[in-house]
Motif scaffolding. Sequence first.
Motif, PDB file in Angstrom:
ATOM      1  N   MET A  90      47.153   0.172 -88.270  1.00 49.37           N
ATOM      2  CA  MET A  90      47.728  -1.061 -88.832  1.00 49.37           C
ATOM      3  C   MET A  90      49.046  -0.800 -89.557  1.00 49.37           C
ATOM      4  SD  MET A  90      45.782  -3.413 -87.854  1.00 49.37           S
ATOM      5  CE  MET A  90      46.225  -4.842 -88.804  1.00 49.37           C
ATOM      6  N   PHE A  91      49.278   0.464 -89.920  1.00 51.18           N
ATOM      7  CA  PHE A  91      50.497   0.799 -90.663  1.00 51.18           C
ATOM      8  C   PHE A  91      51.598   1.291 -89.726  1.00 51.18           C
ATOM      9  CE2 PHE A  91      53.017   3.791 -93.320  1.00 51.18           C
ATOM     10  CZ  PHE A  91      53.510   2.854 -94.205  1.00 51.18           C
ATOM     11  N   ALA A  92      51.260   1.503 -88.444  1.00 56.29           N
ATOM     12  CA  ALA A  92      52.262   2.008 -87.488  1.00 56.29           C
ATOM     13  C   ALA A  92      53.359   0.963 -87.302  1.00 56.29           C
ATOM     14  CB  ALA A  92      51.595   2.303 -86.153  1.00 56.29           C
ATOM     15  N   PRO A  93      54.600   1.388 -87.043  1.00 53.90           N
ATOM     16  CA  PRO A  93      55.690   0.425 -86.847  1.00 53.90           C
ATOM     17  C   PRO A  93      55.342  -0.568 -85.733  1.00 53.90           C
ATOM     18  CG  PRO A  93      56.560   2.643 -86.977  1.00 53.90           C
ATOM     19  CD  PRO A  93      55.078   2.767 -86.958  1.00 53.90           C
ATOM     20  N   SER A  94      55.606  -1.837 -85.974  1.00 55.39           N
ATOM     21  CA  SER A  94      55.186  -2.864 -85.010  1.00 55.39           C
ATOM     22  C   SER A  94      55.950  -2.745 -83.696  1.00 55.39           C
ATOM     23  CB  SER A  94      55.374  -4.259 -85.599  1.00 55.39           C
ATOM     24  OG  SER A  94      56.716  -4.435 -86.001  1.00 55.39           O
ATOM     25  N   HIS A  95      57.160  -2.109 -83.712  1.00 53.91           N
ATOM     26  CA  HIS A  95      57.916  -2.025 -82.460  1.00 53.91           C
ATOM     27  C   HIS A  95      57.324  -1.004 -81.487  1.00 53.91           C
ATOM     28  CE1 HIS A  95      59.989   1.756 -83.469  1.00 53.91           C
ATOM     29  NE2 HIS A  95      60.113   1.279 -84.692  1.00 53.91           N
ATOM     30  N   TRP A  96      56.319  -0.210 -81.944  1.00 50.32           N
ATOM     31  CA  TRP A  96      55.609   0.656 -80.994  1.00 50.32           C
ATOM     32  C   TRP A  96      54.683  -0.179 -80.120  1.00 50.32           C
ATOM     33  CZ3 TRP A  96      53.624   5.369 -84.330  1.00 50.32           C
ATOM     34  CH2 TRP A  96      54.745   6.081 -84.815  1.00 50.32           C
ATOM     35  N   MET A  97      54.330  -1.369 -80.617  1.00 47.72           N
ATOM     36  CA  MET A  97      53.469  -2.313 -79.895  1.00 47.72           C
ATOM     37  C   MET A  97      52.134  -1.689 -79.510  1.00 47.72           C
ATOM     38  SD  MET A  97      56.228  -4.421 -77.653  1.00 47.72           S
ATOM     39  CE  MET A  97      56.886  -3.021 -76.812  1.00 47.72           C
ATOM     40  N   LEU A  98      51.486  -1.075 -80.484  1.00 47.09           N
ATOM     41  CA  LEU A  98      50.162  -0.498 -80.240  1.00 47.09           C
ATOM     42  C   LEU A  98      49.113  -1.595 -80.428  1.00 47.09           C
ATOM     43  CD1 LEU A  98      50.454   2.875 -82.174  1.00 47.09           C
ATOM     44  CD2 LEU A  98      50.743   2.493 -79.740  1.00 47.09           C
ATOM     45  N   ASP A  99      48.087  -1.557 -79.614  1.00 45.39           N
ATOM     46  CA  ASP A  99      47.018  -2.539 -79.687  1.00 45.39           C
ATOM     47  C   ASP A  99      46.157  -2.239 -80.912  1.00 45.39           C
ATOM     48  OD1 ASP A  99      44.870  -4.120 -79.294  1.00 45.39           O
ATOM     49  OD2 ASP A  99      44.701  -3.737 -77.154  1.00 45.39           O
ATOM     50  N   LYS A 100      45.969  -3.237 -81.779  1.00 45.84           N
ATOM     51  CA  LYS A 100      45.254  -2.934 -83.027  1.00 45.84           C
ATOM     52  C   LYS A 100      43.748  -2.782 -82.839  1.00 45.84           C
ATOM     53  CE  LYS A 100      44.801  -7.693 -84.677  1.00 45.84           C
ATOM     54  NZ  LYS A 100      45.209  -8.631 -85.709  1.00 45.84           N
ATOM     55  N   LEU A 101      43.252  -3.118 -81.661  1.00 45.47           N
ATOM     56  CA  LEU A 101      41.810  -2.987 -81.444  1.00 45.47           C
ATOM     57  C   LEU A 101      41.435  -1.704 -80.700  1.00 45.47           C
ATOM     58  CD1 LEU A 101      40.999  -6.642 -80.436  1.00 45.47           C
ATOM     59  CD2 LEU A 101      40.729  -5.585 -82.655  1.00 45.47           C
ATOM     60  N   LYS A 102      42.410  -0.895 -80.337  1.00 44.27           N
ATOM     61  CA  LYS A 102      42.121   0.282 -79.508  1.00 44.27           C
ATOM     62  C   LYS A 102      41.832   1.532 -80.342  1.00 44.27           C
ATOM     63  CE  LYS A 102      42.527  -1.163 -75.215  1.00 44.27           C
ATOM     64  NZ  LYS A 102      43.795  -1.366 -74.564  1.00 44.27           N
ATOM     65  N   GLY A 103      41.535   1.380 -81.603  1.00 45.18           N
ATOM     66  CA  GLY A 103      41.246   2.562 -82.405  1.00 45.18           C
ATOM     67  C   GLY A 103      41.751   2.377 -83.814  1.00 45.18           C
ATOM     68  N   ARG A 104      41.330   3.270 -84.693  1.00 42.37           N
ATOM     69  CA  ARG A 104      41.717   3.133 -86.097  1.00 42.37           C
ATOM     70  C   ARG A 104      43.034   3.843 -86.384  1.00 42.37           C
ATOM     71  NH1 ARG A 104      37.619   4.722 -90.840  1.00 42.37           N
ATOM     72  NH2 ARG A 104      36.561   2.898 -90.013  1.00 42.37           N
ATOM     73  N   TRP A 105      43.353   4.879 -85.601  1.00 44.58           N
ATOM     74  CA  TRP A 105      44.475   5.753 -85.932  1.00 44.58           C
ATOM     75  C   TRP A 105      45.649   5.553 -84.982  1.00 44.58           C
ATOM     76  CZ3 TRP A 105      43.576   7.608 -90.497  1.00 44.58           C
ATOM     77  CH2 TRP A 105      42.259   7.811 -90.899  1.00 44.58           C
ATOM     78  N   ALA A 106      46.820   5.946 -85.450  1.00 44.54           N
ATOM     79  CA  ALA A 106      48.018   5.940 -84.612  1.00 44.54           C
ATOM     80  C   ALA A 106      48.633   7.338 -84.708  1.00 44.54           C
ATOM     81  CB  ALA A 106      49.011   4.900 -85.128  1.00 44.54           C
ATOM     82  N   PRO A 107      49.437   7.739 -83.724  1.00 41.90           N
ATOM     83  CA  PRO A 107      50.078   9.054 -83.824  1.00 41.90           C
ATOM     84  C   PRO A 107      51.105   9.059 -84.956  1.00 41.90           C
ATOM     85  CG  PRO A 107      50.870   7.863 -81.890  1.00 41.90           C
ATOM     86  CD  PRO A 107      49.774   7.043 -82.471  1.00 41.90           C
ATOM     87  N   ARG A 108      51.002  10.017 -85.841  1.00 39.88           N
ATOM     88  CA  ARG A 108      51.990  10.119 -86.914  1.00 39.88           C
ATOM     89  C   ARG A 108      53.097  11.064 -86.448  1.00 39.88           C
ATOM     90  NH1 ARG A 108      52.197   9.264 -92.387  1.00 39.88           N
ATOM     91  NH2 ARG A 108      53.737  10.535 -93.485  1.00 39.88           N
ATOM     92  N   PRO A 109      54.347  10.592 -86.359  1.00 39.32           N
ATOM     93  CA  PRO A 109      55.412  11.460 -85.850  1.00 39.32           C
ATOM     94  C   PRO A 109      55.622  12.676 -86.744  1.00 39.32           C
ATOM     95  CG  PRO A 109      56.141   9.172 -86.026  1.00 39.32           C
ATOM     96  CD  PRO A 109      54.830   9.261 -86.709  1.00 39.32           C
TER      97      PRO A 109
END
Length: 260
Positions: free
Chosen positions: A12-31
């Motif tokens: 939920m904190f990942a930049p919105s322009h990455w356009m990650l689906d918010k239902l596909k998991g709790r985590w995002a890749p941290r650069p």
Amino acid sequence: MARGPRKHMKRMFAPSHWMLDKLKGRWAPRPSSGPHKLRECLPLIVMLRDRLKYALNYNECKMIVMQRLIKVDGKVRTDMFFPAGFMDVVQIEKTKENFRLLYDTKSRFVMHKISKEESEYKMCRIKQVFMGPKACPYAVTHDGRTLRYPDPEVKVNDSVRIDISTGKILDFVKFDIGNVVMMSGGNNIGRVGVITHRERHPGSFEIVHVKDQLGHSFATRLHNVFVIGTGTKPWISLPKGNGIKLSIVEDRHAKLSKKH
């Protein structure tokens, strides 16, 4: 107690322009830390999995980068969290593809396909010009490069064209009225136009007025403006739409006409 830097990022904190689906998991890749800021970059994993669709999941991305197939600015990158950013050249020799990372007018990264010839250079914005030890002048660019002995004419806010293989300056373009620019931040991000006026405000933000091809004028802060060519001719090819922002109505018409 949290000690040291954070190693994770919530989806939920990942930049919105990455356009990650918010239902596909709790985590995002941290650069990883690198040449571009965390919120102004596109990690290789998002690029390969969500943009180019060359991988279906995390493990496949890892296999691709560990085979040393992905080059960013001429260097092989095996870290799939490497932060590629604005103006970076991504080369995939196996598919004979070259991309330049640019913005569209909706503040998203575009993987803009370029020719082999164009992939040999990139544009960099000069952020600082210094005199280093032993009177060695050097300039620092927007992507963290240090360029020693630049042309004495090169000043802050100008752009230089850099040969990717050697890292040397090939040419430079001044930040002058009448030159073509692209917005790299702010509300007008991704728009392309010609500088018409520069307001100086000592001690505050300087404002630059820009006019696009259709005659629409807009203003933005100086640090959002990236010079990409002399006169009205840009030195790089532009993504689809040529950096012209459509109004909501025009955008809708364009989408509807595409469907029919």
